[in-house]
Design a protein around this motif. Structure first.
Motif, PDB file in Angstrom:
ATOM      1  N   TYR A 184     -20.982  90.221 -11.365  1.00 42.12           N
ATOM      2  CA  TYR A 184     -19.336  90.442 -11.650  1.00 42.12           C
ATOM      3  C   TYR A 184     -18.940  89.260 -12.316  1.00 42.12           C
ATOM      4  CZ  TYR A 184     -14.484  89.905 -10.139  1.00 42.12           C
ATOM      5  OH  TYR A 184     -13.123  90.183 -10.176  1.00 42.12           O
ATOM      6  N   ILE A 185     -19.472  88.078 -12.627  1.00 43.97           N
ATOM      7  CA  ILE A 185     -19.013  87.264 -13.575  1.00 43.97           C
ATOM      8  C   ILE A 185     -19.322  87.580 -14.976  1.00 43.97           C
ATOM      9  CG2 ILE A 185     -19.517  84.795 -14.322  1.00 43.97           C
ATOM     10  CD1 ILE A 185     -19.431  83.800 -11.478  1.00 43.97           C
ATOM     11  N   SER A 186     -20.426  88.307 -14.973  1.00 41.17           N
ATOM     12  CA  SER A 186     -20.807  88.627 -16.392  1.00 41.17           C
ATOM     13  C   SER A 186     -19.866  89.810 -16.967  1.00 41.17           C
ATOM     14  CB  SER A 186     -22.397  89.454 -16.344  1.00 41.17           C
ATOM     15  OG  SER A 186     -23.183  88.162 -16.234  1.00 41.17           O
ATOM     16  N   VAL A 187     -19.580  90.668 -15.994  1.00 40.62           N
ATOM     17  CA  VAL A 187     -18.500  91.773 -16.420  1.00 40.62           C
ATOM     18  C   VAL A 187     -17.440  91.016 -17.051  1.00 40.62           C
ATOM     19  CG1 VAL A 187     -16.969  93.484 -15.574  1.00 40.62           C
ATOM     20  CG2 VAL A 187     -19.309  93.512 -14.955  1.00 40.62           C
ATOM     21  N   CYS A 188     -16.556  89.947 -16.063  1.00 41.21           N
ATOM     22  CA  CYS A 188     -15.608  89.593 -16.631  1.00 41.21           C
ATOM     23  C   CYS A 188     -15.721  88.627 -18.053  1.00 41.21           C
ATOM     24  CB  CYS A 188     -14.956  88.363 -15.594  1.00 41.21           C
ATOM     25  SG  CYS A 188     -14.814  89.007 -13.780  1.00 41.21           S
ATOM     26  N   SER A 189     -16.848  87.954 -17.960  1.00 43.75           N
ATOM     27  CA  SER A 189     -17.066  87.104 -19.259  1.00 43.75           C
ATOM     28  C   SER A 189     -17.169  88.057 -20.651  1.00 43.75           C
ATOM     29  CB  SER A 189     -18.282  86.290 -19.025  1.00 43.75           C
ATOM     30  OG  SER A 189     -18.671  85.340 -20.403  1.00 43.75           O
ATOM     31  N   GLU A 190     -17.928  89.229 -20.333  1.00 39.17           N
ATOM     32  CA  GLU A 190     -18.280  90.142 -21.493  1.00 39.17           C
ATOM     33  C   GLU A 190     -16.942  90.781 -22.034  1.00 39.17           C
ATOM     34  OE1 GLU A 190     -20.766  90.119 -23.391  1.00 39.17           O
ATOM     35  OE2 GLU A 190     -21.833  88.556 -21.963  1.00 39.17           O
ATOM     36  N   ASN A 191     -16.213  90.981 -20.922  1.00 38.41           N
ATOM     37  CA  ASN A 191     -14.832  91.691 -21.230  1.00 38.41           C
ATOM     38  C   ASN A 191     -13.752  90.611 -21.907  1.00 38.41           C
ATOM     39  OD1 ASN A 191     -15.489  94.129 -19.994  1.00 38.41           O
ATOM     40  ND2 ASN A 191     -14.342  93.860 -18.225  1.00 38.41           N
ATOM     41  N   HIS A 238     -20.454  92.149 -33.335  1.00 39.24           N
ATOM     42  CA  HIS A 238     -20.724  91.675 -32.384  1.00 39.24           C
ATOM     43  C   HIS A 238     -19.979  92.560 -31.324  1.00 39.24           C
ATOM     44  CE1 HIS A 238     -21.966  87.825 -33.600  1.00 39.24           C
ATOM     45  NE2 HIS A 238     -21.072  87.810 -34.654  1.00 39.24           N
ATOM     46  N   LEU A 239     -19.001  93.396 -31.481  1.00 41.52           N
ATOM     47  CA  LEU A 239     -18.420  94.243 -30.598  1.00 41.52           C
ATOM     48  C   LEU A 239     -19.308  95.148 -29.594  1.00 41.52           C
ATOM     49  CD1 LEU A 239     -15.136  95.336 -32.352  1.00 41.52           C
ATOM     50  CD2 LEU A 239     -15.356  93.950 -30.366  1.00 41.52           C
ATOM     51  N   PRO A 240     -20.200  95.641 -30.240  1.00 38.01           N
ATOM     52  CA  PRO A 240     -21.249  96.547 -29.351  1.00 38.01           C
ATOM     53  C   PRO A 240     -22.061  95.777 -28.443  1.00 38.01           C
ATOM     54  CG  PRO A 240     -21.568  97.619 -31.861  1.00 38.01           C
ATOM     55  CD  PRO A 240     -20.665  96.070 -31.637  1.00 38.01           C
ATOM     56  N   VAL A 241     -22.510  94.514 -28.813  1.00 33.39           N
ATOM     57  CA  VAL A 241     -23.279  93.503 -27.959  1.00 33.39           C
ATOM     58  C   VAL A 241     -22.543  93.320 -26.759  1.00 33.39           C
ATOM     59  CG1 VAL A 241     -24.422  91.501 -27.862  1.00 33.39           C
ATOM     60  CG2 VAL A 241     -24.433  92.687 -30.033  1.00 33.39           C
ATOM     61  N   HIS A 242     -21.194  93.035 -26.852  1.00 34.34           N
ATOM     62  CA  HIS A 242     -20.372  92.669 -25.572  1.00 34.34           C
ATOM     63  C   HIS A 242     -20.074  93.928 -24.762  1.00 34.34           C
ATOM     64  CE1 HIS A 242     -20.109  88.591 -27.053  1.00 34.34           C
ATOM     65  NE2 HIS A 242     -19.412  88.980 -28.121  1.00 34.34           N
ATOM     66  N   ARG A 243     -20.039  94.969 -25.373  1.00 32.06           N
ATOM     67  CA  ARG A 243     -19.822  96.268 -24.701  1.00 32.06           C
ATOM     68  C   ARG A 243     -20.993  96.585 -24.005  1.00 32.06           C
ATOM     69  NH1 ARG A 243     -16.422  98.106 -29.344  1.00 32.06           N
ATOM     70  NH2 ARG A 243     -18.341  99.011 -30.186  1.00 32.06           N
ATOM     71  N   ALA A 244     -22.047  96.517 -24.657  1.00 33.10           N
ATOM     72  CA  ALA A 244     -23.382  97.084 -23.833  1.00 33.10           C
ATOM     73  C   ALA A 244     -23.670  95.776 -22.529  1.00 33.10           C
ATOM     74  CB  ALA A 244     -24.382  97.074 -24.821  1.00 33.10           C
ATOM     75  N   ALA A 245     -23.452  94.639 -23.004  1.00 33.92           N
ATOM     76  CA  ALA A 245     -23.605  93.595 -21.815  1.00 33.92           C
ATOM     77  C   ALA A 245     -22.552  94.073 -20.842  1.00 33.92           C
ATOM     78  CB  ALA A 245     -23.417  92.229 -22.508  1.00 33.92           C
ATOM     79  N   ALA A 246     -21.215  94.122 -20.927  1.00 38.31           N
ATOM     80  CA  ALA A 246     -20.472  94.341 -19.845  1.00 38.31           C
ATOM     81  C   ALA A 246     -20.927  95.692 -19.031  1.00 38.31           C
ATOM     82  CB  ALA A 246     -19.015  94.637 -20.482  1.00 38.31           C
ATOM     83  N   ARG A 247     -21.355  96.782 -19.839  1.00 39.03           N
ATOM     84  CA  ARG A 247     -21.667  97.842 -19.020  1.00 39.03           C
ATOM     85  C   ARG A 247     -22.930  97.816 -18.362  1.00 39.03           C
ATOM     86  NH1 ARG A 247     -18.690 102.170 -18.151  1.00 39.03           N
ATOM     87  NH2 ARG A 247     -17.507 101.441 -19.954  1.00 39.03           N
ATOM     88  N   ALA A 248     -23.940  96.842 -18.802  1.00 39.75           N
ATOM     89  CA  ALA A 248     -25.208  96.581 -18.126  1.00 39.75           C
ATOM     90  C   ALA A 248     -24.849  95.896 -16.870  1.00 39.75           C
ATOM     91  CB  ALA A 248     -26.313  95.794 -19.050  1.00 39.75           C
ATOM     92  N   ALA A 249     -24.060  95.020 -16.875  1.00 40.43           N
ATOM     93  CA  ALA A 249     -23.465  94.360 -15.570  1.00 40.43           C
ATOM     94  C   ALA A 249     -22.631  95.328 -14.378  1.00 40.43           C
ATOM     95  CB  ALA A 249     -22.615  92.936 -15.992  1.00 40.43           C
TER      96      ALA A 249
END
Length: 469
Positions: A184-191, A238-249
């Motif tokens: 959950y924290i990863s989702v918040c942080s990546e968003n 950098h945008l795809p990295v954060h989008r993928a990380a949020a989706r993975a979380a």
């Protein structure tokens, strides 16, 4: 003259009176074990970020985040690892019941009807006996006198292993709770990181546009335009990295909640800011930590089970004594059930395999197993203390770093505001203004990453403290 049955009954009662002689060591924790050391019971390292108050069972409620609360509760009921742990616990309980069942009387009944010709010589008749119909029926009851604790030690070992399995369930609960919070924290942080990356991209695009206009006016060279375009592409990457990380979380959350990836919790997707603790983190002391950590309880219960296994191996060196009662009817089918076809018996049976090197080796192996379990228990206690102190240190230092980066961001805001005023007053060019804005966004992202490390350190600390459901 005493009746034979009375003499037999008296002998059996005397034998039964010995049933309390359970061999093998009785389990207790030695004083020199690691958990009894004063250093293990001492207070944990304290700072302004922590208090000695006991850790609440549902530690995630400290964040006061309804979405996180709901996710944790859903994981409690649907997580597949918890379901596996629950099934293992039910199996362990069945094994305990099975061990206790060894002390129950054993009952057996049987009956058969057959047409046969019996051997005449078996009845000392030197003639052929006619073919006839035979009926056989009867039952037997036996009860093992647990004189030397063969059964009691097995039950003791099974109970200890069952209690270890209970603690393993709590270990899974602790881990699942921490993993849900991490995801959950990863989702918040990546968003949040994605928003800052978009801000960086917008700033780089404005710089590139300014470079193009200055180049068109002959005030700058093509190299500046090329450099600005390259920075735009780098910022966009950098945008795809954060989008993928949020989706993975989000997919990780779905898995923890026992769902398919497409069923990820939509309410978590809306989080764009890290949840914050609103008061110092309660951690208790060393004694409370070791009492709460489920892995410590697992190791302690396995030590108890290993100690009981010594008794099991030693008891097998002694005889097994059982009481038996049997009766039934055997004879011509027409006479089955009559007195002349009936039979019964009452007695005791001793079964003893004289101990060999193999049996004595089993005792030595059980003792070695207990020594291994003791070493594992000591190691688990020391590891629990090390993990907690390490987590406290990282939490403290990551918090100090985040505070410094917050101050750095405040300085970047001051500088950006100053450059904006100079630009508006015509005393500085647009590139200087945009560059300071870019530095501010970079400072914000550094601050965000630092506070994300703080949040992850908190979860690591909660995990080390053994916080569960």
């Amino acid at each position: 003259m005493t009746h034979p049955l009375l003499r037999l009954e008296g002998a059996l009662l005397a034998v039964a009176a010995l049933a309390g002689c359970t061999v093998g060591p009785d389990y207790h924790l030695l004083q020199q074990t690691a958990i009894n050391r004063p250093s293990a019971q001492a207070p944990l390292s304290q700072s302004v970020l922590t208090t000695v108050e006991p850790l609440p069972p549902r530690w995630w409620a400290l964040y006061d985040d309804p979405v996180l609360d709901a996710l944790e509760e859903q994981a409690l009921t649907a997580n597949t690892d918890l379901r596996i742990a629950g099934a293992n616990l039910a199996r362990s309980a069945a094994i305990v019941r099975g061990a206790k069942g060894l002390a129950d009387p054993q009952l057996a009944v049987g009956a058969s009807v057959e047409r046969a010709r019996l051997s005449g010589e078996s009845f000392l008749k030197f003639e052929t006996i006619p073919i006839t119909n035979l009926g056989i029926g009867g039952g037997q009851a036996s009860y093992q006198l647990d004189l030397f604790g063969q059964i009691r030690r097995r039950v003791e070992a099974a109970k200890a292993e069952h209690e270890a399995t209970e603690a393993l369930v709590e270990t899974v609960q602790v881990t699942v709770a921490a993993e849900v919070a991490r995801a959950y924290i990863s989702v918040c942080s990546e968003n949040e990181a994605q928003e800052l990356a978009e801000e960086v991209l917008a700033t780089q695009e404005r710089l590139a546009d300014t470079a193009r206009r200055l180049h068109a006016a002959g005030k700058t060279g093509a190299l500046d335009v090329t450099r600005a375009v390259g920075l735009v592409l780098a910022a966009r990457s950098h945008l795809p990295v954060h989008r993928a990380a949020a989706r993975a979380a989000l997919y990780r959350l779905a898995f923890l909640l026992g769902r398919a990836p497409s069923e990820y919790p939509r309410q978590a997707e809306a989080c764009h800011a890290l949840p914050q603790l609103k008061r110092p983190l309660p951690i208790g002391d060393g004694a409370a930590l070791l009492a709460r950590r489920p892995d410590v309880r697992v190791a302690e219960r396995m030590l108890a089970a290993s100690t009981a296994e010594i008794g099991v191996a030693k008891a097998d060196l002694y005889p097994h004594i059982s009481l038996g009662l049997g009766g039934g009817s055997f004879g011509l089918l027409a006479d089955v059930g009559s007195a002349m076809a009936g039979h019964w018996s009452l007695g005791a049976m001793i079964s003893w395999i004289f101990p060999t090197r193999a049996q004595f080796a089993r005792v030595d192996a059980a003792r070695a197993g207990a020594d291994r379990s003791l070493a594992d228990f000591d190691g688990t206690v020391l590891r629990a203390l090390r993990e907690t102190e390490t987590a406290l240190s990282w939490y403290r230092e990551n918090h100090n770093r985040a505070v410094d980066l917050t101050q750095a961001r405040e300085q970047a805001e001051t500088l950006a505001d100053l450059n904006r005023r100079l630009f508006q007053a015509g005393k500085a060019g647009l590139p200087a203004d945009l560059s300071s804005q870019l530095d501010l966004v970079k400072a914000k992202d550094d601050e965000r990453a630092a506070w994300d490390d703080v949040a992850q350190s908190q979860i690591t600390l909660f995990l080390a403290l053994g916080g569960g459901w």
